[in-house]
Scaffold this active site. Structure first.
Site, PDB file in Angstrom:
ATOM      1  N   ASP A   5      38.380  38.423  37.719  1.00 36.82           N
ATOM      2  CA  ASP A   5      38.101  39.381  38.795  1.00 36.82           C
ATOM      3  C   ASP A   5      39.031  39.178  39.985  1.00 36.82           C
ATOM      4  O   ASP A   5      39.477  40.125  40.612  1.00 36.82           O
ATOM      5  CB  ASP A   5      36.641  39.250  39.243  1.00 36.82           C
ATOM      6  CG  ASP A   5      35.697  39.811  38.180  1.00 36.82           C
ATOM      7  OD1 ASP A   5      36.201  40.550  37.287  1.00 36.82           O
ATOM      8  OD2 ASP A   5      34.492  39.507  38.224  1.00 36.82           O
ATOM      9  N   CYS A   6      39.280  37.912  40.308  1.00 40.68           N
ATOM     10  CA  CYS A   6      40.149  37.667  41.464  1.00 40.68           C
ATOM     11  C   CYS A   6      41.635  37.672  41.102  1.00 40.68           C
ATOM     12  O   CYS A   6      42.479  37.910  41.945  1.00 40.68           O
ATOM     13  CB  CYS A   6      39.754  36.371  42.169  1.00 40.68           C
ATOM     14  SG  CYS A   6      39.503  34.989  41.056  1.00 40.68           S
ATOM     15  N   TYR A   7      41.960  37.359  39.834  1.00 39.95           N
ATOM     16  CA  TYR A   7      43.352  37.384  39.360  1.00 39.95           C
ATOM     17  C   TYR A   7      43.418  38.285  38.119  1.00 39.95           C
ATOM     18  O   TYR A   7      43.437  37.805  36.997  1.00 39.95           O
ATOM     19  CB  TYR A   7      43.843  35.973  39.021  1.00 39.95           C
ATOM     20  CG  TYR A   7      43.929  35.065  40.223  1.00 39.95           C
ATOM     21  CD1 TYR A   7      44.916  35.279  41.181  1.00 39.95           C
ATOM     22  CD2 TYR A   7      43.048  34.005  40.394  1.00 39.95           C
ATOM     23  CE1 TYR A   7      45.005  34.454  42.296  1.00 39.95           C
ATOM     24  CE2 TYR A   7      43.142  33.168  41.494  1.00 39.95           C
ATOM     25  CZ  TYR A   7      44.119  33.393  42.445  1.00 39.95           C
ATOM     26  OH  TYR A   7      44.215  32.586  43.538  1.00 39.95           O
TER      27      TYR A   7
END
Lengths: 135, 385
Positions: free
Chosen positions: B129-131
């Site tokens: 989700d963040c990367y």
């Protein structure tokens, strides 16, 4: 007295003939085989250094031609790239003819071309690929 | 005569410090004696330039948009380690190219970075989700990236082996090409110029020592891996007869020069990195003066048979660096040609360069924050079931 380095290419049917014997015996030449690759029923190659009277060397070379041995002057040379060389000296201990050595004072690499027999052992030994053989 | 670090640095600041290279101090001791050295010399510059496999760089590339967590990473087809934060990687000198094999490796990528060349960066990732990004193919160079920190787990070995091969065939090792039946002997230490040889009990070289590191300023970060101060020592000089102490070094790759760092490939072995290290030794007292004056004739190395593929290789004797540098040694009544893998000429240049830095007030002597251990051993790996 003069010195010449030649590459001889022997045709198949001549590889068992004592050609170099004749160069010594008939033309009074000092021969030094720097490299040789001779296999039965195959073309042979010899890198030869001839040392002797200039006219005798020419006569000897003529004799080789008559035997249908292809001769050419050795064009190979060892080239050392000074910008790449780090003067470690790794090449010097595999140089059996002692052409490569380190100066005893500065510990920088020195190359005596006249001693080099073009064996090529130094090429792979050099860790920074500063030595090449040129044709 | 005793001196403190502060006194020496004050003299450097005033341009009055007496600085000699390791070679110069050996010569001064030979002609005038150690006492004269203790009285007159403030600093001696030592150095080594040799292949040091345990070397590498931490690189930080910054984030792409959308960002990626670099998991599997290749730089010019050489794998780098990405198992730290998203865009930090470690590239080791001996990692090999997946395309060029033994000829090109991490060491060459590091040299190419310093030369300012563009390096292909390829990475694949799981995507989170963040990367979210799963793949990237781009190029980077030394200017475009945030940090390039050289951190070498083991450099500047205190002495090293002399390698020979008693078998009937040529072997290709990290000690170079070893010809059959002891056709040659290779060694790898700067001897009388070498930092840890000149400070055998680590009195001035410790954590925090400021050094010359591949053309820029660096520091001793820690003891090096396999640091082994318990190796047998010459009772007179305290110099070990075989590999002993080591240093973990840190510095900024962005400021390094290919004059003092060079990628290498040992035939049949793989890649490694030639590292140039210079260490100033402050002559604090007579004991240190005595240590810096020891010459190649009183420094010994042990000959090992590298054809025996065992952890403990058989020892074939001991020789001095003076003998090694003469070009031939005697082993079991046989004359054997010697060659060095580390460069004495380059090490001597580094001694001179560091001396110039100190003389021109660009470099001051840093007292160690903590001494290196003197009482541990190098343990083997015991295999358990």
């Amino acid at each position: 007295m003069t010195k010449k380095r030649v590459v001889l290419t022997f045709p198949k049917d001549l590889v068992s003939s004592p050609i170099i014997y004749h160069l010594v015996k008939d033309y009074d030449l000092v021969t030094n085989i720097l490299r040789a690759q001779i296999m039965p029923d195959e073309e042979g190659k010899v890198v030869l250094e001839l040392d002797g009277d200039k006219s005798n060397i020419e006569k000897g070379l003529k004799f080789l031609k008559k035997q249908s041995i292809h001769t050419e002057l050795l064009g190979q040379d060892i080239k050392i790239y000074d910008d790449k060389c780090i003067n470690c000296g790794a090449c010097t201990s595999v140089c059996l003819s002692e052409a490569l050595s380190l100066n005893k004072k500065t510990f920088e690499l020195e190359f005596d071309r006249s001693k080099c027999i073009l064996c090529g052992l130094c090429l792979n030994t050099c860790p920074v690929k500063a030595i090449e053989i040129t044709f | 005569m005793n001196r403190t670090y502060a006194e020496i640095n004050e003299k450097i600041k005033k341009g009055k410090a007496v600085v000699l290279t390791a070679e110069e101090v050996v010569e001064l001791a030979r002609t005038k004696g150690v006492k004269k050295v203790a009285e007159e010399v403030d600093v001696v510059t030592t150095a080594t330039f040799g292949p040091m496999c345990s070397s590498g760089v931490i690189l930080n590339f910054g984030h792409s948009d959308p960002p990626i967590k670099l998991q599997k990473v290749w730089l010019n087809n050489v794998p780098a380690y990405g198992g730290v934060a998203a865009v930090d990687v470690y590239l080791g000198a001996t990692e090999l190219s997946e395309i060029s094999g033994l000829k090109y490796g991490g060491a060459h990528v590091i040299e190419d970075l310093i030369r300012g060349e563009d390096i292909k960066l390829k990475s694949i990732s799981e995507g989170t989700d963040c990367y979210p990004r799963k793949e990237i193919n781009t190029s980077i160079n030394l200017k475009s990236i945030n940090q390039a920190i050289m951190i070498n787990p083991r450099n500047a070995y205190q002495n090293y082996a002399v390698a020979v091969n008693t078998s009937d065939s040529t072997i290709y090792t990290y000690m170079g090409t070893l010809l059959p039946r002891m056709g040659n002997a290779n060694y790898c230490n700067a001897g009388q110029l070498s930092p840890l040889i000149k400070d055998p009990l680590y009195r001035t070289i410790g954590i925090g020592t400021r050094i010359f590191f591949c053309g820029t300023v660096g520091y001793v970060a820690w003891e090096g891996t396999q640091h082994n101060p318990s190796a047998e020592r010459d009772p007179r000089t305290k110099i070990p007869y075989s590999p002993a102490g080591t240093l973990c070094l840190i510095g900024d790759l962005k400021k390094m020069s290919t004059n003092y760092l060079r990628a290498a490939s040992f035939y049949g072995y793989g890649t490694t990195l030639y590292i140039g290290v210079g260490v100033p030794i402050p002559v604090l007292d007579e004991q240190i003066a005595e240590a810096v004056c020891v010459s190649d004739k009183d420094i010994y190395a042990t000959i090992f048979d590298y054809s025996v593929q065992k952890r403990s290789r058989p020892k074939l004797g001991r020789v001095s660096y003076e003998q090694l540098r003469s070009g031939e040694i005697e082993i079991k009544n046989k004359t054997v040609k010697t060659a060095s893998l580390s460069s004495y000429a380059k090490a001597n240049n580094i001694c001179k360069e560091l001396k110039n830095w100190i003389k021109s007030r660009k470099f001051y002597i840093q007292e160690p924050i903590q001494q290196l251990p003197l009482d541990q051993t190098f343990k083997p790996l015991a295999e358990t079931r």
